[in-house]
Every structure is written in structure tokens, then in C-alpha cells.
Design an enzyme around this catalytic site. Structure first.
Site, PDB file in Angstrom:
ATOM      1  N   GLU A  61      74.086  -9.748 -10.762  1.00 15.14           N
ATOM      2  CA  GLU A  61      73.252  -8.617 -10.368  1.00 15.14           C
ATOM      3  C   GLU A  61      71.889  -8.643 -11.054  1.00 15.14           C
ATOM      4  O   GLU A  61      71.213  -7.626 -11.146  1.00 15.14           O
ATOM      5  CB  GLU A  61      73.983  -7.292 -10.669  1.00 15.14           C
ATOM      6  CG  GLU A  61      75.271  -7.163  -9.877  1.00 15.14           C
ATOM      7  CD  GLU A  61      75.913  -5.788  -9.969  1.00 15.14           C
ATOM      8  OE1 GLU A  61      75.399  -4.922 -10.707  1.00 15.14           O
ATOM      9  OE2 GLU A  61      76.926  -5.576  -9.286  1.00 15.14           O
ATOM     10  N   LYS A  84      80.377   4.007  -2.861  1.00 15.38           N
ATOM     11  CA  LYS A  84      80.023   2.710  -2.271  1.00 15.38           C
ATOM     12  C   LYS A  84      80.454   2.738  -0.811  1.00 15.38           C
ATOM     13  O   LYS A  84      81.652   2.838  -0.515  1.00 15.38           O
ATOM     14  CB  LYS A  84      80.773   1.588  -2.982  1.00 15.38           C
ATOM     15  CG  LYS A  84      80.345   1.336  -4.430  1.00 15.38           C
ATOM     16  CD  LYS A  84      81.299   0.360  -5.101  1.00 15.38           C
ATOM     17  CE  LYS A  84      80.747  -0.199  -6.402  1.00 15.38           C
ATOM     18  NZ  LYS A  84      81.781  -0.945  -7.169  1.00 15.38           N
TER      19      LYS A  84
HETATM   20  P1  PGA Z   1      81.404  -5.112  -7.641  1.00 14.23           P
HETATM   21  O1  PGA Z   1      80.842  -4.513  -9.003  1.00 14.23           O
HETATM   22  O2  PGA Z   1      80.402  -4.893  -6.578  1.00 14.23           O
HETATM   23  O3  PGA Z   1      81.625  -6.566  -7.960  1.00 14.23           O
HETATM   24  O4  PGA Z   1      82.697  -4.391  -7.364  1.00 14.23           O
HETATM   25  C1  PGA Z   1      80.109  -3.325  -9.065  1.00 14.23           C
HETATM   26  C2  PGA Z   1      80.796  -2.287  -9.919  1.00 14.23           C
HETATM   27  O5  PGA Z   1      81.895  -2.514 -10.435  1.00 14.23           O
HETATM   28  O6  PGA Z   1      80.256  -1.197 -10.089  1.00 14.23           O
HETATM   29 ZN    ZN Z   2      82.139  -0.436 -11.342  1.00 11.02          ZN
END
Ligand code: PGA
Ligand code: ZN
Length: 429
Positions: free
Chosen positions: A210, A342
Site C-alpha cells: 500500500e 469496504k
Molecule cells: P486488505 O488490507 O485489503 O489486504 O484486506 C486492508 C486492511 O486490513 O485494512
Molecule cells: Zn484491516
């Protein structure tokens, strides 16, 4: 004026890890259209909508031809001719077509790309920016001037950095910023200071998934020491100007039977893990902790929230998987006081709106989040502003799939009056 769907199509495009992912386009009878790309997680919760992959040998099994087949053969025929203004009706239709709890038939990646593309098309039909269209869809007041506070990663660990350290994200919140632009600028100063520190120690080894600095620490706690040092190095006051946020992503290294901190060569019980976090909160300017314990460790979430929830934000990510029912249940139990939202964990815009509303009813903070696998798609920025999310999280200050989101909020902020930035406060939940 109503506008109807003329065509829905998908294609395979590429994400920030160089893996294939689903892009969807929704074309309207008027010629207007919307497009969106599904993101993809690496540290996924087991209750998330399924990221449907082809398996087999092509592209390491990550191909999305099956998901595209579902769009072409099942989703598109059901949506063509429908009113684009009725996002909930469209989402309910595709949820019914899949008809599984975790979208295993058509794939959460197919659903989220189509649902978001439909939202973009709906915004185009209404001739408004997506964030304004989302406000209307969610029944939220148009008048609220609201820009989310960015939660930005400085060091990236866990599954996003070859498990070099156990803790997944070391992030910052610019507590004293007056605008989103200022918050990003302050964070950039911390990011530069952290990189300079690592370079001076001969430990700068590139960036993680990221965009955060690849961690090279001798213990998990050293990440906190260096981050605090970087905040000071940027000329900012730790705890006053800038607070630390952690995503422990504890499901990645344990469960209620034991949490294995490989870097520290220790295995902790739930109680010991919570006590370690409490000690970190006393020693460092931590204002937020995400997934402090594993996703099935209900008692651990309750313990962490009762121990720390009055002084910091406790966020459920893998634990709540953007599910309105799980959020309401966690509220009843006193587990968490904030939620990570999300879109691809639940699969559709309407379910995301419901999860966001469930958090608001509890008085929780809500953090709109991207995934470790992202793209140039900027839906996230509009979701965060449109659904009045308090914070927005999508990794670090490097890599264009991350900066695309910060840059889009910067553009949206120009349409807001001054002082629209959400100021960090503890939830009342
Ligand atoms: P991921 O990580 O997109 O790999 O699930 C993001 C998070 O855990 O916040
Ligand atoms: Zn997370």
C-alpha cells in the site's frame, strides 16, 4: 428525467499488485455511462463477499473470466431496461441473482464492480458528482459540509510486506489539520521524515503493497518508536498534531487459542495481547487500533473495547466485514466503537449504505477504506464524502492507486466551505 440501462459489460483489467481484476461498465439509453474497478484484499475476513477467481494455471489462478461470464450471462440480461435512478432495486436484483450469503455464485468482485458502475451511471444521469448522488441514495442531507480525515499509512507490514513484521499498518491521523489538504501535507512531512530516518539507519528497502515504507524493525514496538520519532522529525507534536493508528490485523497471526508474534518470538493469549496494546497506548500517541484481536475472538473484542474504548477508537474490519447485522450485534455486545467500511466486503452500494447507517445509529465512527489491491478507480473518495464517513483509509503517500484517492478528495474539498474537515473525536458508542 428517467434513464434506463442499455448495456452492462465487464472486462479484465489490472490492479496495483499486477493481478487481474474486474472492471464493469454500465451504459444508459441516453448514452451516459458509469465505470468502476473492483479492489481486492490480501488480509481478508472469512465472512467477506467472495473474490471470485478462475483457479487453474493461468495468471496464478487469479484470472477473473468466471466473474466476467456471470456479468455477461446473468447480471447484464437482468439489468438491461431498468431505471438507473433505482440503485437499491438494481442491487437487490443482483443480490437475488447470486442468492448466496457470501456472493459465491457470481463473485463479490463482479457485484461490486457492477453496483459501483451503476452508481457512477446514476450520478451521470442526474448530472451530479458521485458523492452527491450517494448522499441522495443514502437519504443524507445535502447540506452537510463534510470531508473525511485521512488515515494514512507510514509503515506497511503483515501480509502486505511478506510478513516481515506482524503488525499490518502503522498509520497517522493529522489531528490538528484544518483541511484535508493540510492533513495530507502534514502526513507527507511525516512520510518523508520516516523515510529519511530509515535511510540514515541503512534500513530503507522500498515500499510495501500500500505504498508504506517496507518495515525493517527488530521488534513490532520499534515501529512505534520510529513512527513517533518521524512525527517529531517532521516538526509536529505527537498526540497533539498527529496521532498514531494501528491495524493489528490480528487474524493474520493468531486466534483465541494464541497470537504468535513471530518478530518478537512470543505467543500471547488474548488477555496478554490486549495488555500489550494497552501498554503501547500508554507509551505512544496511539488514537486508534483496528482488529486488535482475531475475527472470531468475540470475547477479545469486548475485552479490548472495555479496556481501551474510552480512550481510543477500536475499529472492526475483518471482524465486522461491512455487515449491518454484525455491526448492530457488536454494538449490543460492546465490541468495537468504530467500523471499517469496504464496499467489496459486502458487495453492493446499497449494503454499504446499510452498514454505514448501522454504525451511525450506534454513534460509532466510520472509516471508508480501500484494499491492499487497488487501481486508478476513485469511487472510494466519493463513497467517503457521500456517506459522511469520518475517516478515509487507503494506504500510504506513494503509489498512484493510493494518491489517486487523496487527490480526488482534494478536488472534492474545493466544492466544500472551509472547515469541512471532520475533526477526530472519540465515538460515543
Ligand atoms: P486488505 O488490507 O485489503 O489486504 O484486506 C486492508 C486492511 O486490513 O485494512
Ligand atoms: Zn484491516
Amino acid at each position: 428525467m428517467t434513464d434506463t440501462i442499455a448495456e452492462v459489460r465487464g472486462r479484465e483489467v489490472w490492479d496495483s499488485r499486477g493481478r487481474p481484476t474486474v472492471e464493469a461498465e454500465v451504459r444508459l439509453a441516453s448514452g451516459r455511462f458509469g465505470r468502476a474497478i473492483a479492489p481486492s484484499g490480501a488480509s481478508t475476513g472469512s465472512r467477506e463477499a467472495l473474490d471470485l477467481r478462475d483457479g487453474g494455471s493461468r495468471l496464478g489462478g487469479f484470472g477473473v473470466h468466471r466473474a466476467l461470464k456471470g456479468i455477461a450471462e446473468v447480471i447484464a440480461p437482468a439489468l438491461v431496461g431498468r431505471d438507473i435512478a433505482d440503485q437499491r432495486g438494481l442491487d437487490e436484483a443482483i443480490i437475488a441473482l447470486d442468492d448466496t450469503p457470501q456472493k459465491t455464485r457470481l463473485g463479490g468482485n463482479a457485484l461490486v464492480a457492477v453496483s459501483l458502475a451503476a452508481a457512477w451511471a446514476g450520478a451521470a444521469a442526474a448530472d451530479v458528482p458521485l458523492w452527491r448522488h450517494l448522499r441522495r441514495l443514502a437519504g443524507l442531507g445535502m447540506e452537510a459540509a463534510h470531508v473525511p480525515l485521512p488515515m494514512i499509512q507510514i509503515f506497511g507490514g503483515g501480509r502486505h510486506a511478506g510478513n516481515r513484521i506482524d503488525v499490518q499498518d502503522f498509520l497517522v491521523l493529522a489531528l490538528s489539520a484544518k483541511s484535508f489538504a493540510e492533513a495530507v501535507e502534514m502526513t507527507a512531512e511525516v512520510y518523508f521524515a520516516a523515510a529519511a530516518l530509515m535511510k540514515a539507519k541503512g534500513r530503507l528497502n522500498g515500499v510495501a503493497d500500500e505504498g508504506g515504507i517496507w518495515p525493517d524493525f527488530s521488534s513490532n514496538e520499534e515501529g512505534l518508536e520510529l513512527l513517533t520519532e518521524a512525527i517529531e522529525g517532521a516538526g509536529l507534536a505527537p498526540g497533539r498534531d498527529v496521532g498514531i493508528a494501528l491495524d493489528i490485523a490480528a487474524s493474520s497471526f493468531g486466534d483465541a487459542t494464541g497470537y504468535r508474534l513471530a518478530l518478537d518470538d512470543r505467543t500471547l493469549s488474548t488477555g496478554e495481547l490486549v495488555e500489550m496494546l494497552a501498554r503501547w497506548c500508554d507509551a505512544y500517541p496511539i488514537v486508534s487500533i483496528e482488529d486488535p484481536v482475531g475475527e472470531d475472538d468475540d470475547a477479545g473484542f469486548v475485552a479490548a473495547t472495555s479496556r481501551l474504548g474510552r480512550s481510543i477508537q477500536i475499529i472492526g474490519d475483518d471482524y465486522l466485514t461491512t455487515n449491518a447485522g454484525r455491526i448492530a450485534e457488536a454494538g449490543r455486545r460492546g465490541a468495537c466503537n468504530a467500523v471499517l467500511l469496504k464496499a467489496n466486503q459486502c458487495g453492493t452500494v446499497s449494503e454499504l449504505i446499510d452498514a454505514s447507517a448501522a454504525a451511525r445509529r450506534l454513534g460509532w465512527n466510520a472509516i471508508q477504506s480501500g484494499r491492499s489491491g487497488e487501481s486508478e478507480d476513485v469511487s472510494l473518495s466519493h463513497l467517503a464524502v457521500g456517506l459522511l464517513s469520518d475517516q478515509i483509509k487507503v494506504g500510504s503517500m506513494a503509489r498512484s492507486e493510493r494518491t489517486a484517492k487523496w487527490n480526488e478528495v482534494l478536488r472534492i474539498e474545493e466544492a466544500m466551505p472551509p472547515s469541512a474537515l471532520w475533526r477526530f473525536k472519540l465515538p460515543r458508542g
